[in-house]
Design a protein around this motif. Structure first.
Motif, PDB file in Angstrom:
ATOM      1  N   SER A 119       0.832  -1.212   0.000  1.00 32.73           N
ATOM      2  CA  SER A 119       0.000   0.000   0.000  1.00 32.73           C
ATOM      3  C   SER A 119       0.864   1.259   0.000  1.00 32.73           C
ATOM      4  N   LEU A 120       1.924   1.270   0.802  1.00 33.16           N
ATOM      5  CA  LEU A 120       2.832   2.418   0.832  1.00 33.16           C
ATOM      6  C   LEU A 120       3.551   2.566  -0.503  1.00 33.16           C
ATOM      7  N   PHE A 121       3.873   1.440  -1.112  1.00 34.24           N
ATOM      8  CA  PHE A 121       4.502   1.455  -2.430  1.00 34.24           C
ATOM      9  C   PHE A 121       3.607   2.160  -3.447  1.00 34.24           C
ATOM     10  N   PHE A 122       2.330   1.808  -3.477  1.00 38.20           N
ATOM     11  CA  PHE A 122       1.422   2.430  -4.435  1.00 38.20           C
ATOM     12  C   PHE A 122       1.165   3.899  -4.110  1.00 38.20           C
ATOM     13  N   ALA A 123       1.175   4.259  -2.826  1.00 37.47           N
ATOM     14  CA  ALA A 123       1.027   5.670  -2.448  1.00 37.47           C
ATOM     15  C   ALA A 123       2.196   6.491  -2.999  1.00 37.47           C
ATOM     16  N   SER A 124       3.406   5.930  -2.914  1.00 34.77           N
ATOM     17  CA  SER A 124       4.577   6.630  -3.453  1.00 34.77           C
ATOM     18  C   SER A 124       4.460   6.787  -4.959  1.00 34.77           C
ATOM     19  N   MET A 125       3.916   5.781  -5.628  1.00 35.39           N
ATOM     20  CA  MET A 125       3.745   5.854  -7.071  1.00 35.39           C
ATOM     21  C   MET A 125       2.812   7.001  -7.466  1.00 35.39           C
ATOM     22  N   VAL A 126       1.741   7.192  -6.682  1.00 32.61           N
ATOM     23  CA  VAL A 126       0.794   8.276  -6.963  1.00 32.61           C
ATOM     24  C   VAL A 126       1.499   9.627  -6.870  1.00 32.61           C
ATOM     25  N   LEU A 127       2.311   9.826  -5.827  1.00 30.36           N
ATOM     26  CA  LEU A 127       3.026  11.089  -5.649  1.00 30.36           C
ATOM     27  C   LEU A 127       3.992  11.350  -6.805  1.00 30.36           C
ATOM     28  N   ILE A 128       4.729  10.319  -7.208  1.00 29.89           N
ATOM     29  CA  ILE A 128       5.713  10.484  -8.281  1.00 29.89           C
ATOM     30  C   ILE A 128       5.012  10.726  -9.617  1.00 29.89           C
ATOM     31  N   VAL A 129       3.907  10.032  -9.856  1.00 30.25           N
ATOM     32  CA  VAL A 129       3.140  10.229 -11.089  1.00 30.25           C
ATOM     33  C   VAL A 129       2.665  11.677 -11.194  1.00 30.25           C
ATOM     34  N   LEU A 130       2.056  12.199 -10.133  1.00 34.80           N
ATOM     35  CA  LEU A 130       1.542  13.567 -10.155  1.00 34.80           C
ATOM     36  C   LEU A 130       2.682  14.582 -10.259  1.00 34.80           C
ATOM     37  N   GLY A 131       3.765  14.345  -9.517  1.00 34.06           N
ATOM     38  CA  GLY A 131       4.895  15.265  -9.536  1.00 34.06           C
ATOM     39  C   GLY A 131       5.573  15.331 -10.891  1.00 34.06           C
ATOM     40  N   THR A 132       5.776  14.179 -11.514  1.00 30.32           N
ATOM     41  CA  THR A 132       6.424  14.157 -12.829  1.00 30.32           C
ATOM     42  C   THR A 132       5.523  14.798 -13.882  1.00 30.32           C
ATOM     43  N   GLY A 133       4.216  14.624 -13.723  1.00 30.62           N
ATOM     44  CA  GLY A 133       3.277  15.254 -14.639  1.00 30.62           C
ATOM     45  C   GLY A 133       3.355  16.769 -14.597  1.00 30.62           C
ATOM     46  N   LEU A 134       3.650  17.318 -13.420  1.00 29.41           N
ATOM     47  CA  LEU A 134       3.822  18.763 -13.297  1.00 29.41           C
ATOM     48  C   LEU A 134       5.172  19.218 -13.822  1.00 29.41           C
ATOM     49  N   LEU A 135       6.232  18.494 -13.498  1.00 29.00           N
ATOM     50  CA  LEU A 135       7.583  18.959 -13.793  1.00 29.00           C
ATOM     51  C   LEU A 135       8.020  18.667 -15.227  1.00 29.00           C
ATOM     52  N   LYS A 136       7.856  17.437 -15.669  1.00 29.17           N
ATOM     53  CA  LYS A 136       8.513  16.985 -16.896  1.00 29.17           C
ATOM     54  C   LYS A 136       8.138  17.789 -18.141  1.00 29.17           C
ATOM     55  N   PRO A 137       6.851  17.939 -18.476  1.00 27.80           N
ATOM     56  CA  PRO A 137       6.553  18.694 -19.705  1.00 27.80           C
ATOM     57  C   PRO A 137       6.858  20.175 -19.574  1.00 27.80           C
ATOM     58  N   ASN A 138       6.751  20.706 -18.358  1.00 25.68           N
ATOM     59  CA  ASN A 138       6.871  22.153 -18.191  1.00 25.68           C
ATOM     60  C   ASN A 138       8.316  22.623 -18.191  1.00 25.68           C
ATOM     61  N   VAL A 139       9.251  21.825 -17.700  1.00 23.82           N
ATOM     62  CA  VAL A 139      10.642  22.244 -17.755  1.00 23.82           C
ATOM     63  C   VAL A 139      11.110  22.272 -19.211  1.00 23.82           C
ATOM     64  N   SER A 140      10.618  21.351 -20.035  1.00 26.96           N
ATOM     65  CA  SER A 140      10.958  21.367 -21.461  1.00 26.96           C
ATOM     66  C   SER A 140      10.310  22.564 -22.156  1.00 26.96           C
ATOM     67  N   SER A 141       9.107  22.921 -21.734  1.00 28.42           N
ATOM     68  CA  SER A 141       8.426  24.078 -22.313  1.00 28.42           C
ATOM     69  C   SER A 141       9.187  25.368 -22.031  1.00 28.42           C
ATOM     70  N   VAL A 142       9.783  25.457 -20.834  1.00 33.57           N
ATOM     71  CA  VAL A 142      10.569  26.644 -20.485  1.00 33.57           C
ATOM     72  C   VAL A 142      11.802  26.744 -21.384  1.00 33.57           C
ATOM     73  N   VAL A 143      12.386  25.603 -21.744  1.00 31.01           N
ATOM     74  CA  VAL A 143      13.521  25.624 -22.674  1.00 31.01           C
ATOM     75  C   VAL A 143      13.107  26.302 -23.978  1.00 31.01           C
ATOM     76  N   GLY A 144      11.909  25.973 -24.472  1.00 28.98           N
ATOM     77  CA  GLY A 144      11.425  26.617 -25.689  1.00 28.98           C
ATOM     78  C   GLY A 144      11.223  28.111 -25.522  1.00 28.98           C
ATOM     79  N   ASP A 145      10.872  28.548 -24.293  1.00 24.19           N
ATOM     80  CA  ASP A 145      10.621  29.973 -24.042  1.00 24.19           C
ATOM     81  C   ASP A 145      11.875  30.834 -24.138  1.00 24.19           C
ATOM     82  N   ILE A 146      13.045  30.263 -23.872  1.00 23.80           N
ATOM     83  CA  ILE A 146      14.252  31.088 -23.806  1.00 23.80           C
ATOM     84  C   ILE A 146      14.873  31.334 -25.184  1.00 23.80           C
ATOM     85  N   TYR A 147      14.303  30.709 -26.234  1.00 29.79           N
ATOM     86  CA  TYR A 147      14.764  30.930 -27.608  1.00 29.79           C
ATOM     87  C   TYR A 147      13.648  31.569 -28.424  1.00 29.79           C
TER      88      TYR A 147
END
Length: 500
Positions: A119-147
């Motif tokens: 159960s704790l394992f799956f709880a950690s998966m939920v946190l990482i899934v949500l966190g990566t969803g926020l970070l991963k596409p948006n950090v790449s989008s910022v790269v596009g903004d600086i050019y």
């Protein structure tokens, strides 16, 4: 904030300071380096943690189930990027999305580091899934903004950024794998602790340097919610979460929500969500005629990327199991940990990314079009799977094979990755409708979500007895699709108005 132009954003970023690129690339390079160290360190040992026996420090799950869970987890990580992109575009901007996502990822790895239950394992998966969803596409989008869109350094900048991703990915399996998998006396939780520390360092780098290096990049909310929309949307989302939670609990209690059904649902969503997003963006009054044409061109690129990632992402599932059970791990007097093989892909990217970046710059207007770069990516991906057929053909299905076959397979797929992945990131920022810039980057990451959802369905088909057919059919399908894409590339290019 929404009235700030792209030119004003670019002008606010110091344009010289990191290998001839905008200074903000330094911040984004090292933020993503540590985030990827965190993610790939965790991922390098996760499948083994799931299927190793409890006496070996694992959870003791069935191996086929562990492979499917790994693929579904990967699918959800990238699928959640839609949520992260929407929140960035409409609520708080990409910079805050990166920060909030990093915090959730760190908390998820901390949860994994605590010895506990499934159960704790799956709880950690939920946190990482949500966190990566926020970070991963948006950090790449910022790269596009600086050019600026016309900046010839853009593709090369994404290749350098991509090298930072893979530098973290190269070191993580070696460091975390060495600590977590110590000849039977495994300490997976200590390995997960190192992943949490890596994400903490990434957050510190981002917070300390973003104001000086990024200027206005990442601060603009491109399509902000009107005040009257906020209450309605957030209420709908809250009700939706409650309804889904209730349905899941009922399904678990009654036994109707089985894992095979869950896999089918995720696979269906992996197709439905991107199709829905294409339709919404295409029909939106905020999308211009030129942007609609660009979206049409994006569809075959999306399909090609799904095929490519379906092969590449099996490095952490099928090939990880192949490394553990079918590969000779004692060679030249050295003992190789199976997690180490997951460093091969990023290692080859580190070595070859500068070559490809320099090649595109040197060729300039003579370089292959974006669709043909994608076609080359598919051809190499298919060959990487066909290579795995050879040791089984020559040595038989039950013999341990030389680790050099895996090395060769990873090398070939990286050739394809460098033709497709950084180019796809760059093309996405150029083809994206202005009102949906972060969400279109999320759509790009849905290629990976769809691929891994498909992998969750086909992973149970793999065994030592079926590996010849398994690798042959998938590899052959990728090569055929690559040839078709190469032939129709001029037609696709004609829809990419003003984009090369």
């Amino acid at each position: 904030m929404a009235d700030i132009t792209k030119k004003e954003i670019v002008d606010s970023v110091p344009q010289k300071g990191f290998f001839g690129h905008p200074k903000g690339l330094f911040t984004l390079f090292f933020t993503e380096f540590w985030e990827r160290f965190s993610y790939y360190g965790m991922r390098a040992i996760l499948v083994y943690y799931m299927y190793y026996e409890v006496s070996q420090g694992g959870l003791g799950l069935d191996q086929s189930l562990a492979l499917s869970i790994m693929s579904i987890y990967g699918s959800l990580v990238y699928m959640s990027g839609i949520i992260g992109g929407w929140l960035a575009d409409r609520v708080f901007g990409t910079s805050k999305a990166v920060f909030y996502g990093g915090v959730l990822i760190m908390l998820g790895h901390i949860a994994l580091a605590i010895p506990g239950s499934v159960s704790l394992f799956f709880a950690s998966m939920v946190l990482i899934v949500l966190g990566t969803g926020l970070l991963k596409p948006n950090v790449s989008s910022v790269v596009g903004d600086i050019y600026s869109p016309e900046d010839n350094r853009r593709d090369a900048g994404f290749s350098i950024f991509y090298m930072g991703i893979n530098l973290g990915g190269f070191l993580a399996p070696l460091v975390v794998g060495s600590v977590a998998m110590d000849n039977g006396s495994n300490n997976f939780h200590l390995g997960f602790s190192l992943a949490a520390i890596g994400m903490l360092i990434g957050l510190i780098v981002f917070v300390v340097s973003k104001k000086k290096n990024l200027g206005l990049a990442g601060t603009v909310v491109n399509n902000p919610l009107a005040p009257h929309e906020k209450k309605k949307i957030f209420t709908t989302v809250a009700v939706g979460f409650v309804v889904i939670a209730i349905l899941v609990l009922i399904g678990i209690q009654t036994g109707t929500l089985t894992f095979p059904l869950f896999v089918n649902i995720i696979a269906f969503l992996g197709i439905l969500i991107p199709v829905s997003y294409f339709i919404v963006m295409f029909r939106s009054p905020k999308t211009t005629a030129v942007e609609r044409s660009n979206l049409v061109a994006y569809i075959p690129l999306f399909i090609a990327a799904v095929m490519f990632w379906a092969i590449q992402e099996q490095g952490s599932t099928i090939l990880a199991s192949y490394a553990d059970t079918r590969t000779q791990l004692e060679i030249f007097g050295f003992s190789i940990k199976p997690a180490f093989f997951q460093s091969l892909n990023p290692l080859f990217v580190i070595l070859l990314a500068p070559v490809f970046a320099g090649l595109w710059v040197k060729l300039g207007g003579r370089q292959p079009s974006v669709p043909r770069k994608f076609a080359f990516g598919l051809l190499f991906a298919g060959l990487s799977f066909l290579v795995i057929l050879l040791p089984s053909y020559f040595g038989g299905e039950n013999s341990l094979v030389s680790p050099l076959w895996l090395v060769l397979s990873y090398f070939i797929v990286v050739l394809g990755e460098l033709c497709l992945s950084p180019v796809g990131l760059s093309a996405t920022t150029k083809l994206a409708p202005a009102a949906f810039s972060a969400q279109t980057m999320s759509l790009w990451f849905l290629t990976n979500a769809a691929a891994q959802a498909i992998n969750a369905l086909i992973a149970p088909l793999y065994s030592e007895e079926t590996e010849m057919v398994y690798f042959g059919v998938i590899g052959g399908a990728s090569i055929v699709l690559g040839i078709i894409l190469f032939i129709i590339a001029p037609k696709i290019q004609s829809y990419m108005k003003g984009i090369k």
